[in-house]
Design a protein around this motif. Structure first.
Motif, PDB file in Angstrom:
ATOM      1  N   LEU A 401       0.827  -1.194   0.000  1.00 51.12           N
ATOM      2  CA  LEU A 401       0.000   0.000   0.000  1.00 51.12           C
ATOM      3  C   LEU A 401       0.865   1.249   0.000  1.00 51.12           C
ATOM      4  O   LEU A 401       2.001   1.243   0.476  1.00 51.12           O
ATOM      5  CB  LEU A 401      -0.984   0.001   1.174  1.00 51.12           C
ATOM      6  N   ILE A 402       0.296   2.279  -0.586  1.00 51.93           N
ATOM      7  CA  ILE A 402       0.958   3.590  -0.663  1.00 51.93           C
ATOM      8  C   ILE A 402       0.057   4.595   0.031  1.00 51.93           C
ATOM      9  O   ILE A 402      -1.112   4.734  -0.331  1.00 51.93           O
ATOM     10  CB  ILE A 402       1.191   4.034  -2.115  1.00 51.93           C
ATOM     11  N   ILE A 403       0.572   5.249   1.043  1.00 57.92           N
ATOM     12  CA  ILE A 403      -0.155   6.355   1.677  1.00 57.92           C
ATOM     13  C   ILE A 403       0.477   7.661   1.209  1.00 57.92           C
ATOM     14  O   ILE A 403       1.701   7.814   1.261  1.00 57.92           O
ATOM     15  CB  ILE A 403      -0.104   6.262   3.206  1.00 57.92           C
ATOM     16  N   MET A 404      -0.350   8.557   0.709  1.00 55.70           N
ATOM     17  CA  MET A 404       0.174   9.824   0.177  1.00 55.70           C
ATOM     18  C   MET A 404      -0.587  10.996   0.765  1.00 55.70           C
ATOM     19  O   MET A 404      -1.762  10.862   1.138  1.00 55.70           O
ATOM     20  CB  MET A 404       0.088   9.829  -1.360  1.00 55.70           C
ATOM     21  N   ASP A 405       0.084  12.110   0.850  1.00 58.59           N
ATOM     22  CA  ASP A 405      -0.477  13.313   1.463  1.00 58.59           C
ATOM     23  C   ASP A 405      -0.019  14.523   0.661  1.00 58.59           C
ATOM     24  O   ASP A 405       1.166  14.633   0.299  1.00 58.59           O
ATOM     25  CB  ASP A 405      -0.004  13.424   2.919  1.00 58.59           C
ATOM     26  N   LEU A 406      -0.962  15.409   0.350  1.00 57.39           N
ATOM     27  CA  LEU A 406      -0.620  16.621  -0.403  1.00 57.39           C
ATOM     28  C   LEU A 406       0.254  17.538   0.447  1.00 57.39           C
ATOM     29  O   LEU A 406      -0.060  17.799   1.608  1.00 57.39           O
ATOM     30  CB  LEU A 406      -1.885  17.363  -0.826  1.00 57.39           C
ATOM     31  N   ASP A 407       1.343  18.015  -0.132  1.00 59.51           N
ATOM     32  CA  ASP A 407       2.247  18.910   0.586  1.00 59.51           C
ATOM     33  C   ASP A 407       1.640  20.304   0.679  1.00 59.51           C
ATOM     34  O   ASP A 407       1.160  20.860  -0.313  1.00 59.51           O
ATOM     35  CB  ASP A 407       3.602  18.985  -0.144  1.00 59.51           C
ATOM     36  N   ARG A 408       1.672  20.818   1.871  1.00 62.61           N
ATOM     37  CA  ARG A 408       1.211  22.197   2.152  1.00 62.61           C
ATOM     38  C   ARG A 408      -0.206  22.437   1.617  1.00 62.61           C
ATOM     39  O   ARG A 408      -0.525  23.488   1.071  1.00 62.61           O
ATOM     40  CB  ARG A 408       2.183  23.231   1.565  1.00 62.61           C
ATOM     41  N   PHE A 409      -1.046  21.436   1.781  1.00 62.74           N
ATOM     42  CA  PHE A 409      -2.412  21.564   1.296  1.00 62.74           C
ATOM     43  C   PHE A 409      -3.191  22.599   2.111  1.00 62.74           C
ATOM     44  O   PHE A 409      -4.089  23.255   1.600  1.00 62.74           O
ATOM     45  CB  PHE A 409      -3.104  20.203   1.362  1.00 62.74           C
ATOM     46  N   LYS A 410      -2.882  22.721   3.395  1.00 63.99           N
ATOM     47  CA  LYS A 410      -3.570  23.710   4.228  1.00 63.99           C
ATOM     48  C   LYS A 410      -3.387  25.108   3.657  1.00 63.99           C
ATOM     49  O   LYS A 410      -4.293  25.935   3.706  1.00 63.99           O
ATOM     50  CB  LYS A 410      -3.040  23.633   5.660  1.00 63.99           C
ATOM     51  N   CYS A 411      -2.209  25.362   3.080  1.00 65.31           N
ATOM     52  CA  CYS A 411      -1.948  26.680   2.480  1.00 65.31           C
ATOM     53  C   CYS A 411      -2.890  26.924   1.309  1.00 65.31           C
ATOM     54  O   CYS A 411      -3.376  28.032   1.109  1.00 65.31           O
ATOM     55  CB  CYS A 411      -0.490  26.759   2.034  1.00 65.31           C
ATOM     56  N   VAL A 412      -3.175  25.871   0.511  1.00 72.03           N
ATOM     57  CA  VAL A 412      -4.101  26.008  -0.608  1.00 72.03           C
ATOM     58  C   VAL A 412      -5.486  26.376  -0.089  1.00 72.03           C
ATOM     59  O   VAL A 412      -6.132  27.297  -0.596  1.00 72.03           O
ATOM     60  CB  VAL A 412      -4.152  24.691  -1.415  1.00 72.03           C
ATOM     61  N   ASN A 413      -5.946  25.660   0.941  1.00 69.96           N
ATOM     62  CA  ASN A 413      -7.265  25.960   1.506  1.00 69.96           C
ATOM     63  C   ASN A 413      -7.323  27.365   2.088  1.00 69.96           C
ATOM     64  O   ASN A 413      -8.305  28.088   1.916  1.00 69.96           O
ATOM     65  CB  ASN A 413      -7.617  24.937   2.587  1.00 69.96           C
ATOM     66  N   ASP A 414      -6.257  27.746   2.808  1.00 69.31           N
ATOM     67  CA  ASP A 414      -6.254  29.043   3.486  1.00 69.31           C
ATOM     68  C   ASP A 414      -6.196  30.208   2.497  1.00 69.31           C
ATOM     69  O   ASP A 414      -6.811  31.246   2.722  1.00 69.31           O
ATOM     70  CB  ASP A 414      -5.070  29.118   4.455  1.00 69.31           C
ATOM     71  N   THR A 415      -5.450  30.032   1.407  1.00 74.58           N
ATOM     72  CA  THR A 415      -5.246  31.142   0.466  1.00 74.58           C
ATOM     73  C   THR A 415      -6.251  31.160  -0.676  1.00 74.58           C
ATOM     74  O   THR A 415      -6.653  32.223  -1.134  1.00 74.58           O
ATOM     75  CB  THR A 415      -3.825  31.100  -0.109  1.00 74.58           C
ATOM     76  N   LEU A 416      -6.673  29.990  -1.140  1.00 74.30           N
ATOM     77  CA  LEU A 416      -7.544  29.917  -2.313  1.00 74.30           C
ATOM     78  C   LEU A 416      -8.963  29.483  -1.972  1.00 74.30           C
ATOM     79  O   LEU A 416      -9.843  29.543  -2.819  1.00 74.30           O
ATOM     80  CB  LEU A 416      -6.943  28.955  -3.352  1.00 74.30           C
ATOM     81  N   GLY A 417      -9.159  28.974  -0.772  1.00 71.10           N
ATOM     82  CA  GLY A 417     -10.493  28.557  -0.373  1.00 71.10           C
ATOM     83  C   GLY A 417     -10.691  27.056  -0.485  1.00 71.10           C
ATOM     84  O   GLY A 417     -10.010  26.368  -1.250  1.00 71.10           O
ATOM     85  N   HIS A 418     -11.667  26.571   0.264  1.00 70.08           N
ATOM     86  CA  HIS A 418     -11.901  25.127   0.312  1.00 70.08           C
ATOM     87  C   HIS A 418     -12.461  24.593  -1.008  1.00 70.08           C
ATOM     88  O   HIS A 418     -12.296  23.416  -1.319  1.00 70.08           O
ATOM     89  CB  HIS A 418     -12.836  24.786   1.466  1.00 70.08           C
ATOM     90  N   GLN A 419     -13.136  25.458  -1.780  1.00 69.73           N
ATOM     91  CA  GLN A 419     -13.662  24.978  -3.060  1.00 69.73           C
ATOM     92  C   GLN A 419     -12.526  24.600  -4.002  1.00 69.73           C
ATOM     93  O   GLN A 419     -12.558  23.546  -4.638  1.00 69.73           O
ATOM     94  CB  GLN A 419     -14.551  26.045  -3.684  1.00 69.73           C
ATOM     95  N   ILE A 420     -11.500  25.445  -4.070  1.00 67.09           N
ATOM     96  CA  ILE A 420     -10.326  25.109  -4.891  1.00 67.09           C
ATOM     97  C   ILE A 420      -9.623  23.897  -4.297  1.00 67.09           C
ATOM     98  O   ILE A 420      -9.150  23.006  -5.017  1.00 67.09           O
ATOM     99  CB  ILE A 420      -9.360  26.307  -4.971  1.00 67.09           C
ATOM    100  N   GLY A 421      -9.555  23.854  -2.936  1.00 64.47           N
ATOM    101  CA  GLY A 421      -8.943  22.692  -2.289  1.00 64.47           C
ATOM    102  C   GLY A 421      -9.640  21.398  -2.683  1.00 64.47           C
ATOM    103  O   GLY A 421      -8.994  20.386  -2.949  1.00 64.47           O
ATOM    104  N   ASP A 422     -10.989  21.438  -2.742  1.00 65.90           N
ATOM    105  CA  ASP A 422     -11.729  20.237  -3.151  1.00 65.90           C
ATOM    106  C   ASP A 422     -11.403  19.853  -4.583  1.00 65.90           C
ATOM    107  O   ASP A 422     -11.286  18.662  -4.911  1.00 65.90           O
ATOM    108  CB  ASP A 422     -13.230  20.487  -3.002  1.00 65.90           C
ATOM    109  N   GLU A 423     -11.248  20.861  -5.458  1.00 68.63           N
ATOM    110  CA  GLU A 423     -10.900  20.556  -6.849  1.00 68.63           C
ATOM    111  C   GLU A 423      -9.509  19.938  -6.949  1.00 68.63           C
ATOM    112  O   GLU A 423      -9.260  19.066  -7.784  1.00 68.63           O
ATOM    113  CB  GLU A 423     -10.977  21.838  -7.696  1.00 68.63           C
ATOM    114  N   VAL A 424      -8.588  20.394  -6.084  1.00 71.73           N
ATOM    115  CA  VAL A 424      -7.239  19.791  -6.063  1.00 71.73           C
ATOM    116  C   VAL A 424      -7.319  18.332  -5.631  1.00 71.73           C
ATOM    117  O   VAL A 424      -6.632  17.459  -6.176  1.00 71.73           O
ATOM    118  CB  VAL A 424      -6.305  20.596  -5.138  1.00 71.73           C
TER     119      VAL A 424
END
Length: 537
Positions: A401-424
């Motif tokens: 199994l491979i577990i993966m996590d988006l790097d600095r994803f919180k920054c995307v949500n904080d700066t661009l909004g959760h809607q863009i975060g969901d699209e990512v």
């Protein structure tokens, strides 16, 4: 004449009786079907909520455990520095305490107490305690223990509700010189607020709290309850014994919750994430109301048509009653009722009954499907992933199994909004599906964490697949209009054993090692031990 009237009344009442019985049968079928659906969906929602809360509690436990290790190391470093520099003047000591406190933000205050319990230096200096002898029980316990110490909540000399963490100070001759202590102000902004955020109660009423080893609240949305003894709570009692799990619990205020809980090894504390049962019932009732609205018209048509048919012909009505009874009593749809009746009404009724039962069964299947699929990405959710892992383990299928996590994803949500975060997140799901093999299974683990399940794969193959996903995501145009990278951890059963929980833990540790090594890389757990292979990109 009376005899004739009686006969006529009897002849007229029989069709009415048949019509009434038909209406009752249809309504009972609807009630039984909806009751069965209600019970099934209630158990599914209960189980899903408990698992999600347990997962959240365990993640917060890992975070808090790492946090307190760092806090303890910070105090130890300060103690060692003061021990190694006995000639420092007061100004230098205060400067060192100030730098240590501000650079980490772990503690609201740092202070040095000598062997008499008198404060020698304190940061921030605005707390006018220098030269004051501390007499609180916690201070005395820290002083006499001459060892690492963590207090329960208590009211300090300054009147604040605090927790004290301390490390002893020994000179070069191993002579005890007091301790250096750090405090957390429970009713003011502190490191726990910084780590876990300020939005403590979710829209659905879910929230978490933290208790210490004695069962006292040290973190809670209602600050007025801090330091309250909640050890009578059954979940808290389990935590006081170091247990981790999930349970339906009635709290001390008589409210029922679905709770997941996990202990924090380094502190003896416990974290409880819980959701009100009332929220589950509201979700379930909403689903049932929608089903009733969608099904009311077809069932009304069925009932009216059945009453009309019952007045004309009993045999088609009896056949339909048998069909409905069979459909309600089995998981498989019975053969359709033959529509070859001599009159049009019987034909239409037969088709309508079949359509209504098939529609209800389809909706039930769709609800079951929704319980296994992540609604945002369309990937399997954690529940479905665990079922696949259980099946593979039971049938001895080798897997990785491979577990993966988006790097600095919180920054995307904080700066661009959760809607863009969901699209990512959707973008990553598409990249995963394009990158893996046809036999592999892509899942959303929770938040920005995703998992790829790889049947019959070697460590090298799993690593190459992980790298393929990482590189593809790095090159993928994203809705955020920026490069989004991944950190990945890999574990395989051929090297780390077939226990799925162990593999998930090892892959997760490899993931966090990749994060600590600089992100945008893949690391694979070392074979046969709880460590990380340094192979990465």
């Amino acid at each position: 004449m009376l005899h004739m009237i009686t006969r006529n009344k009897y002849k007229l009442s029989l069709p009415m009786l048949l019509s009434t019985l038909t209406a009752i049968s249809v309504l009972l079928t609807l009630v039984f079907t909806m009751t069965a659906s209600y019970q099934s969906q209630r158990e599914t929602l209960y189980d899903t909520t408990l698992r999600m809360n347990n997962s959240s509690a365990q993640k917060m436990s890992l975070t808090m455990n790492s946090l307190f290790q760092s806090m303890r190391a910070n105090l130890r470093t300060a103690a060692d520095y003061l021990s190694e520099h006995p000639s420092l003047n007061e100004s230098s000591i205060i400067d060192h305490l100030e730098n240590s406190r501000k650079s980490s933000s772990y503690f609201n205050s740092l202070f040095w107490v000598d062997t008499d319990g008198v404060v020698k230096s304190i940061s921030p200096p605005a707390i006018a305690l220098k030269g004051t002898k501390l007499t609180t029980p916690a201070s005395q316990e820290a002083l006499t223990s001459r060892a690492s110490y963590l207090s329960t909540p208590y009211v300090s000399t300054t009147g604040r509700l605090i927790i004290l963490m301390s490390e002893p100070i020994f000179d070069e001759n191993n002579q005890y010189e007091g301790f250096i202590g750090g405090t957390i102000y429970l009713q003011e902004k502190n490191i726990l607020n910084t780590i876990f955020g300020s939005n403590l109660v979710e829209d659905n009423g879910s929230y978490f709290y933290v208790v210490d080893s004695s069962g006292k609240l040290i973190f809670h949305p209602d600050q007025s309850r801090l330091a309250e003894d909640v050890s009578r709570n059954t979940v808290v009692q389990n935590l006081m014994h170091g247990q981790t799990g999930e349970a339906k619990v009635v709290n001390l205020k008589g409210r029922t919750y679905l709770a997941g809980y996990a202990s924090v090894p380094n502190t003896g504390w416990g974290i409880v994430m819980q959701s009100p049962v009332q929220t589950v019932y509201e979700q379930l009732n909403s689903q049932i109301r929608s089903t009733i609205i969608y099904m009311s018209l077809p069932f009304l048509i069925i009932m009216l048509a059945a009453m009309y048919i019952a007045r004309k012909l009993a045999l088609p009505f009896a056949a339909l009653t048998d069909y409905i009874g069979q459909a309600a009593g089995t998981n498989e749809l019975p053969p359709p009722v033959s529509p070859n009746h001599w009159n049009r009404e019987a034909h239409v009724l037969s088709q309508t009954v079949v359509l209504a039962v098939e529609t209800l069964r389809k909706q039930s299947e769709e609800l079951s499907h929704a319980a296994h699929v992540d609604p945002l990405t369309g990937l399997m959710n954690r529940r479905a992933m665990e079922e696949v892992l259980s099946e593979w383990t039971a049938t001895n299928v080798p897997f990785g199994l491979i577990i993966m996590d988006l790097d600095r994803f919180k920054c995307v949500n904080d700066t661009l909004g959760h809607q863009i975060g969901d699209e990512v997140l959707k973008c990553l799901a598409q990249v995963m599906q394009r990158s893996v093999r046809s036999s592999d299974i892509c899942c959303r683990f929770g938040g920005e964490e995703f998992v790829a399940l790889l049947p019959r794969v070697t460590a090298d193959e799993a690593f190459r697949l992980a790298e393929r996903i990482r590189k593809a995501m790095e090159k993928e145009p994203t809705p955020a209009n920026r490069v989004i990278t991944l950190s990945l951890g890999v574990a395989v059963s051929s090297q780390h054993g077939s226990d799925s929980s162990t593999l998930i833990r090892l892959a997760d540790e490899a993931l966090y090692a990749a994060k600590e090594a600089g992100r945008n890389r893949t690391m694979i757990a070392a074979p046969g031990k709880d460590s990380v292979d340094q192979r990465s990109t």
